[in-house]
Scaffold this motif. Structure first.
Motif, PDB file in Angstrom:
ATOM      1  N   ILE A 194      -3.222  37.579  11.175  1.00 51.80           N
ATOM      2  CA  ILE A 194      -2.386  36.617  10.443  1.00 51.80           C
ATOM      3  C   ILE A 194      -2.521  35.203  11.023  1.00 51.80           C
ATOM      4  N   ASP A 195      -2.855  35.102  12.312  1.00 49.07           N
ATOM      5  CA  ASP A 195      -3.007  33.763  12.896  1.00 49.07           C
ATOM      6  C   ASP A 195      -4.262  33.071  12.370  1.00 49.07           C
ATOM      7  N   ARG A 196      -5.286  33.871  12.118  1.00 48.86           N
ATOM      8  CA  ARG A 196      -6.479  33.258  11.504  1.00 48.86           C
ATOM      9  C   ARG A 196      -6.161  32.788  10.093  1.00 48.86           C
ATOM     10  N   LEU A 197      -5.335  33.562   9.397  1.00 51.32           N
ATOM     11  CA  LEU A 197      -4.946  33.115   8.052  1.00 51.32           C
ATOM     12  C   LEU A 197      -4.183  31.794   8.142  1.00 51.32           C
ATOM     13  N   ARG A 198      -3.283  31.678   9.115  1.00 48.76           N
ATOM     14  CA  ARG A 198      -2.546  30.418   9.292  1.00 48.76           C
ATOM     15  C   ARG A 198      -3.529  29.257   9.454  1.00 48.76           C
ATOM     16  N   GLU A 199      -4.586  29.498  10.213  1.00 46.15           N
ATOM     17  CA  GLU A 199      -5.553  28.432  10.484  1.00 46.15           C
ATOM     18  C   GLU A 199      -6.322  28.048   9.215  1.00 46.15           C
ATOM     19  N   THR A 200      -6.779  29.041   8.451  1.00 44.72           N
ATOM     20  CA  THR A 200      -7.528  28.694   7.233  1.00 44.72           C
ATOM     21  C   THR A 200      -6.607  28.004   6.216  1.00 44.72           C
ATOM     22  N   LEU A 201      -5.341  28.414   6.176  1.00 41.91           N
ATOM     23  CA  LEU A 201      -4.402  27.754   5.259  1.00 41.91           C
ATOM     24  C   LEU A 201      -4.181  26.302   5.680  1.00 41.91           C
ATOM     25  N   ARG A 202      -4.067  26.092   6.981  1.00 42.40           N
ATOM     26  CA  ARG A 202      -3.865  24.723   7.477  1.00 42.40           C
ATOM     27  C   ARG A 202      -5.057  23.843   7.090  1.00 42.40           C
ATOM     28  N   LEU A 203      -6.257  24.395   7.223  1.00 43.78           N
ATOM     29  CA  LEU A 203      -7.450  23.612   6.885  1.00 43.78           C
ATOM     30  C   LEU A 203      -7.496  23.304   5.388  1.00 43.78           C
ATOM     31  N   TYR A 230       0.992  20.956  -3.843  1.00 43.31           N
ATOM     32  CA  TYR A 230       1.580  22.063  -3.073  1.00 43.31           C
ATOM     33  C   TYR A 230       0.826  22.238  -1.749  1.00 43.31           C
ATOM     34  N   GLU A 231       1.576  22.455  -0.660  1.00 42.65           N
ATOM     35  CA  GLU A 231       0.933  22.761   0.625  1.00 42.65           C
ATOM     36  C   GLU A 231       1.445  24.106   1.134  1.00 42.65           C
ATOM     37  N   TYR A 232       0.549  24.877   1.725  1.00 40.44           N
ATOM     38  CA  TYR A 232       0.944  26.171   2.287  1.00 40.44           C
ATOM     39  C   TYR A 232       1.911  25.955   3.441  1.00 40.44           C
ATOM     40  N   ASP A 233       2.890  26.849   3.529  1.00 41.80           N
ATOM     41  CA  ASP A 233       3.803  26.842   4.668  1.00 41.80           C
ATOM     42  C   ASP A 233       3.237  27.841   5.668  1.00 41.80           C
ATOM     43  N   ILE A 234       2.654  27.339   6.769  1.00 36.55           N
ATOM     44  CA  ILE A 234       1.940  28.259   7.652  1.00 36.55           C
ATOM     45  C   ILE A 234       2.887  29.122   8.495  1.00 36.55           C
ATOM     46  N   GLU A 235       4.186  28.840   8.417  1.00 33.14           N
ATOM     47  CA  GLU A 235       5.148  29.740   9.065  1.00 33.14           C
ATOM     48  C   GLU A 235       5.370  30.989   8.201  1.00 33.14           C
ATOM     49  N   ARG A 236       5.064  30.893   6.897  1.00 30.07           N
ATOM     50  CA  ARG A 236       5.226  32.034   5.972  1.00 30.07           C
ATOM     51  C   ARG A 236       3.894  32.233   5.250  1.00 30.07           C
ATOM     52  N   PRO A 237       2.842  32.621   5.992  1.00 34.21           N
ATOM     53  CA  PRO A 237       1.497  32.555   5.403  1.00 34.21           C
ATOM     54  C   PRO A 237       1.304  33.399   4.148  1.00 34.21           C
ATOM     55  N   LEU A 238       1.772  34.636   4.156  1.00 39.45           N
ATOM     56  CA  LEU A 238       1.502  35.488   2.984  1.00 39.45           C
ATOM     57  C   LEU A 238       2.319  35.051   1.771  1.00 39.45           C
ATOM     58  N   GLU A 239       3.584  34.730   2.024  1.00 36.65           N
ATOM     59  CA  GLU A 239       4.447  34.280   0.929  1.00 36.65           C
ATOM     60  C   GLU A 239       3.861  33.017   0.314  1.00 36.65           C
ATOM     61  N   ALA A 266     -10.228  32.370  -0.781  1.00 41.10           N
ATOM     62  CA  ALA A 266     -11.193  32.138   0.301  1.00 41.10           C
ATOM     63  C   ALA A 266     -10.503  32.168   1.666  1.00 41.10           C
ATOM     64  N   GLU A 267      -9.272  31.631   1.731  1.00 44.73           N
ATOM     65  CA  GLU A 267      -8.576  31.562   3.031  1.00 44.73           C
ATOM     66  C   GLU A 267      -8.404  32.952   3.629  1.00 44.73           C
ATOM     67  N   LEU A 268      -8.097  33.915   2.778  1.00 43.37           N
ATOM     68  CA  LEU A 268      -7.900  35.284   3.256  1.00 43.37           C
ATOM     69  C   LEU A 268      -9.249  35.943   3.593  1.00 43.37           C
ATOM     70  N   LEU A 269     -10.222  35.786   2.707  1.00 44.34           N
ATOM     71  CA  LEU A 269     -11.517  36.460   2.908  1.00 44.34           C
ATOM     72  C   LEU A 269     -12.208  35.962   4.179  1.00 44.34           C
ATOM     73  N   ARG A 270     -12.009  34.677   4.507  1.00 44.35           N
ATOM     74  CA  ARG A 270     -12.641  34.144   5.718  1.00 44.35           C
ATOM     75  C   ARG A 270     -12.108  34.832   6.978  1.00 44.35           C
ATOM     76  N   THR A 271     -10.876  35.297   6.931  1.00 47.74           N
ATOM     77  CA  THR A 271     -10.330  35.934   8.137  1.00 47.74           C
ATOM     78  C   THR A 271     -11.040  37.258   8.412  1.00 47.74           C
TER      79      THR A 271
END
Ligand code: SF4
Length: 434
Positions: free
Chosen positions: A192-201, A318-327, A48-53
């Motif tokens: 990619i910045d929008r992805l960072r935001e959805t991952l953070r949320l 586990y938490e996403y590392d928003i500095e490495r969003p795709l990884e 969902a995080e990716l599709l929302r972007t």
């Protein structure tokens, strides 16, 4: 200044969850009216995080299908699918969704847009056959993300640390292919910045989700993991990666902490007598009644395997590392889907741990006709649990969609006998303690 009163706070999660859910369906109805195609995804590995972007409306067909059962119209949908040749033992979610597609998206909560793309994982083999139905009906492109399952539990620092990195890289490569495909489909550049935001949320949401589950260790428990837990799960999936979803769970934790601090149980008119763990998927055709059959005896579900395997990995710390969003997204999907598979197929070890952590005195197994994925092996699991812990187990069969195989009278007989056993054991123990 506004003061939040007890009655504002207690029950807010259920009320707000219902409201957000209705708004989600309203948004889908608007998308259908505007003829906007949606991304169809599944709870295990939704991305969902990716599709929302890409601003795609997101449809969870498992959720839209189960809502037909909760709203008591699933039989119309199942019958239509069976009239068109589906076998009675095919997954009820698939059949309800097939009928929904044939009916132009008509749903008791609105109208569901057609799929512009379907994104599946291999978490359940039915997902892939389901995707083929949309391909045939609408010519929908289907993207299947192949997520390696558990072999020897590859983990960073595990016995074969290289395995984990190879698996993660394999998932990331596929996600990059999906991004290229989504760019072509939507005509938008990936941001990619929008992805960072959805991952953070999602990180925020996951932290609150785990805190909510943990708070149910309180005595009395603060929510019923089968009843309220299913509402919370719906929001966790439908609003994953959104600000509303993250806020909802922050507020939910405040409510549950208040309940824990004040000893407030989800049972309003009786005390908590038995702490239970639910294994499987609830009986949606009689959802409220199914819950009452346990609540009437003072039984509360303090935990449920459903909140593990259907939470899209949120129960994993586990938490996403928003500095490495795709990884990091690739790692999250790998961990979430692998753990979901393990929670369905190899749940005896976490189940034993939960019995201890939540001080449960009973385990309720609910194998369902429609879904072999979650029902396989439950009888073996019961044997292990009975062998290793001093709990009583109940094994009741019905379905999550098909009311033709739900016998309320039979369920009640078995559930009543289970509680008589739990009650007499409790009385014996209290007498021995006295
Ligand atoms: S078979 Fe089970 S896990 Fe698979 S789609 Fe149906 S309900 Fe979901």
């Amino acid at each position: 200044m506004t003061t939040i009163t007890d009655s504002d706070l207690v029950g807010r999660g259920a009320r707000e969850g219902g409201r957000l859910f209705r708004e989600w369906f309203d948004g889908l109805s608007r998308a259908a009216a505007e003829d906007r195609g949606a991304a169809y995804v599944f709870v295990m590995g939704s991305l969902a995080e990716l599709l929302r972007t890409f601003d795609l409306p997101i449809v969870f067909p498992e959720i839209t299908s189960l809502q037909t059962a909760v709203r008591k119209v699933a039989d119309e949908y199942l019958s239509l699918a069976e009239d068109h040749g589906f076998s009675p033992d095919v997954c009820g979610y698939v059949k309800a969704d097939y009928a929904l597609q044939v009916r132009g998206g008509q749903h008791p909560m609105g109208r569901i847009p057609k799929p512009a793309i379907a994104v599946l994982t291999n978490a359940c083999n039915t997902y892939m056959k389901w995707g083929e139905i949309w391909e045939r009906l609408h010519g929908t492109p289907v993207f299947t993300l192949d997520v390696p399952g558990s072999r020897a539990m590859p983990e960073p620092g595990g016995p074969n640390p290289g395995d984990f990195e190879r698996d993660r890289r394999y998932v990331q490569d596929q996600i990059e292919e999906l991004i290229a495909f989504l760019e072509r489909l939507t005509g938008r550049r990936f941001d990619i910045d929008r992805l960072r935001e959805t991952l953070r949320l999602t990180n925020d949401m996951g932290r609150s989700w785990r805190r909510a589950l943990e708070l149910n260790r309180a005595t009395p428990a603060v929510f019923d993991a089968m009843l309220e837990g299913t509402i919370y799960l719906g929001v966790a999936n439908a609003l994953r990666g959104t600000a509303e979803g993250a806020r909802y769970f922050t507020d939910l934790v405040a409510e549950l902490e208040h309940k824990a601090a004040n000893g407030l149980s989800p049972l309003v008119d009786r005390e908590e007598r038995h702490r239970l763990i639910f294994v499987g998927v609830p009986c949606y055709p009689i959802f409220r009644r199914f819950y009452q059959l346990f609540a009437e005896w003072g039984g509360v579900f303090v935990s449920s395997t459903y909140t593990w395997f259907a939470s899209g990995g949120l129960n994993d710390p586990y938490e996403y590392d928003i500095e490495r969003p795709l990884e990091s997204l690739a790692e999250g999907v790998l961990r979430g889907v692998t753990r979901a598979g393990d929670a369905m197929l190899f749940h005896d070890r976490p189940l034993l741990e939960s019995i201890d952590e939540f001080r449960a005195d009973g385990v309720v197994y609910h194998p369902i006709k429609s879904c072999r994925t979650v029902s396989t092996g439950l009888a073996d699991s019961r044997r292990v649990v009975l062998d290793q812990r001093d709990v009583l187990c109940l094994y009741i069969e019905s379905d999550m969609m098909d009311k033709r195989v739900v016998s309320e009278a039979q369920l009640k007989n078995r559930i009543d006998a289970f509680f008589e056993g739990l009650d007499s054991r409790r009385i014996r123990r209290e007498a021995a303690g006295a």
